[in-house]
Design a protein around this motif. Structure first.
Motif, PDB file in Angstrom:
ATOM      1  N   LEU A   3      81.546 -72.035 116.716  1.00 32.66           N
ATOM      2  CA  LEU A   3      82.232 -70.749 116.673  1.00 32.66           C
ATOM      3  C   LEU A   3      81.637 -69.803 117.701  1.00 32.66           C
ATOM      4  CD1 LEU A   3      82.484 -69.983 112.828  1.00 32.66           C
ATOM      5  CD2 LEU A   3      84.201 -71.089 114.286  1.00 32.66           C
ATOM      6  N   ASP A   4      82.476 -68.939 118.266  1.00 34.83           N
ATOM      7  CA  ASP A   4      81.946 -67.867 119.093  1.00 34.83           C
ATOM      8  C   ASP A   4      81.716 -66.634 118.215  1.00 34.83           C
ATOM      9  OD1 ASP A   4      84.470 -66.710 118.712  1.00 34.83           O
ATOM     10  OD2 ASP A   4      85.131 -67.077 120.773  1.00 34.83           O
ATOM     11  N   GLU A   5      81.323 -65.532 118.822  1.00 32.42           N
ATOM     12  CA  GLU A   5      81.013 -64.327 118.043  1.00 32.42           C
ATOM     13  C   GLU A   5      82.225 -63.852 117.252  1.00 32.42           C
ATOM     14  OE1 GLU A   5      79.297 -59.763 118.748  1.00 32.42           O
ATOM     15  OE2 GLU A   5      79.388 -61.199 120.405  1.00 32.42           O
ATOM     16  N   THR A   6      83.394 -63.890 117.880  1.00 34.54           N
ATOM     17  CA  THR A   6      84.617 -63.492 117.182  1.00 34.54           C
ATOM     18  C   THR A   6      84.880 -64.410 116.003  1.00 34.54           C
ATOM     19  OG1 THR A   6      85.616 -62.554 119.171  1.00 34.54           O
ATOM     20  CG2 THR A   6      87.121 -63.222 117.413  1.00 34.54           C
ATOM     21  N   GLY A   7      84.683 -65.713 116.190  1.00 36.08           N
ATOM     22  CA  GLY A   7      84.916 -66.669 115.116  1.00 36.08           C
ATOM     23  C   GLY A   7      83.999 -66.452 113.926  1.00 36.08           C
ATOM     24  N   HIS A   8      82.727 -66.141 114.197  1.00 35.93           N
ATOM     25  CA  HIS A   8      81.813 -65.826 113.090  1.00 35.93           C
ATOM     26  C   HIS A   8      82.288 -64.579 112.349  1.00 35.93           C
ATOM     27  CE1 HIS A   8      78.566 -68.751 113.332  1.00 35.93           C
ATOM     28  NE2 HIS A   8      78.645 -68.701 114.651  1.00 35.93           N
TER      29      HIS A   8
END
Length: 229
Positions: free
Chosen positions: A34-39
């Protein structure tokens, strides 16, 4: 199912955003985090999913799904069962490519993909028939493990998730193509009819208030319904 039996419910959730989702790169079985947005998406949706009071959790064994499910595990105190059958399509040598790169490197296969013609797939790619078989098996097992009245949550992927939904509902592949891919951390609810039995699609692409605008980044959705991965 008798009239007295409480209906069972499966909630199928797409994992949070990855950098490859954002860039429109096909992930398949590549283990992208996950990227930051996904987290942030996974953290935000977890309280809503936990409020459904699930009794069981299952997840694809790929990192992006396991990381998304970790937020639900923390909220519920449950431990998810990982299962490789819940993975995305294996895209073979197409993995990591954007749609334009796919068209450039494999023009014949790309043209067949546009026609929904799976008689010509890139090397190593799974067919819809193969994915439907494994998703139907594992999701049926998940449902069977629920007692009457219980809810189970499954963390999975975009394209294979649509195929799994169609398999459980008995839809044809032609019918399934009318679904657009769920947004990252969007979910679908499949619930048994309280009197007749059988699963019904009670909700689709619920996103906790986010609305689809048609201006999402390139990796969020592919209208063909077979590449929101």
């Amino acid at each position: 199912m008798t009239e007295a039996a409480a209906p069972r419910t499966l909630v199928l959730v797409r994992h949070g955003q990855t950098a490859w989702n954002y860039l429109g790169r096909a992930q398949g079985h590549i283990d992208v985090e996950l990227d930051e947005t996904g987290h942030g998406q996974a953290s935000s949706v977890a309280p809503t999913l936990a409020a459904m009071r699930p009794s069981r959790l299952w997840t694809s064994d790929l990192t992006r799904a396991r990381q998304s499910m970790a937020y639900v595990e923390k909220r519920t105190g449950l431990v998810a069962t990982p299962d490789p059958r819940l993975r995305e399509f294996d895209l073979g040598v197409r993995s990591g490519l954007t749609i334009p790169e796919f068209a450039q490197r494999f023009p014949e296969e790309h043209a067949a993909w546009l026609r929904d013609d799976e008689s010509l797939l890139v090397r190593g790619s799974e067919s819809t028939v193969q994915v439907r078989a494994r998703l139907a098996a594992v999701l049926t097992e998940c449902l069977d493990e629920l007692a009457p009245g219980e809810t189970g949550i499954v963390m999975m992927h975009g394209a294979s998730g649509m195929v799994g939904i169609a398999a459980l509902l008995g839809w044809s592949d032609d019918a399934r193509r009318h679904l657009r891919g769920m947004d990252n951390c969007g979910w679908a609810v499949l619930a048994e009819h309280p009197h007749k039995g059988g699963l019904r699609l009670a909700a689709y692409n619920v996103t906790g208030g986010r609305q689809f605008t048609g201006t999402e980044p390139a990796g969020v959705d592919f209208a063909s319904g077979t590449d929101a991965r």
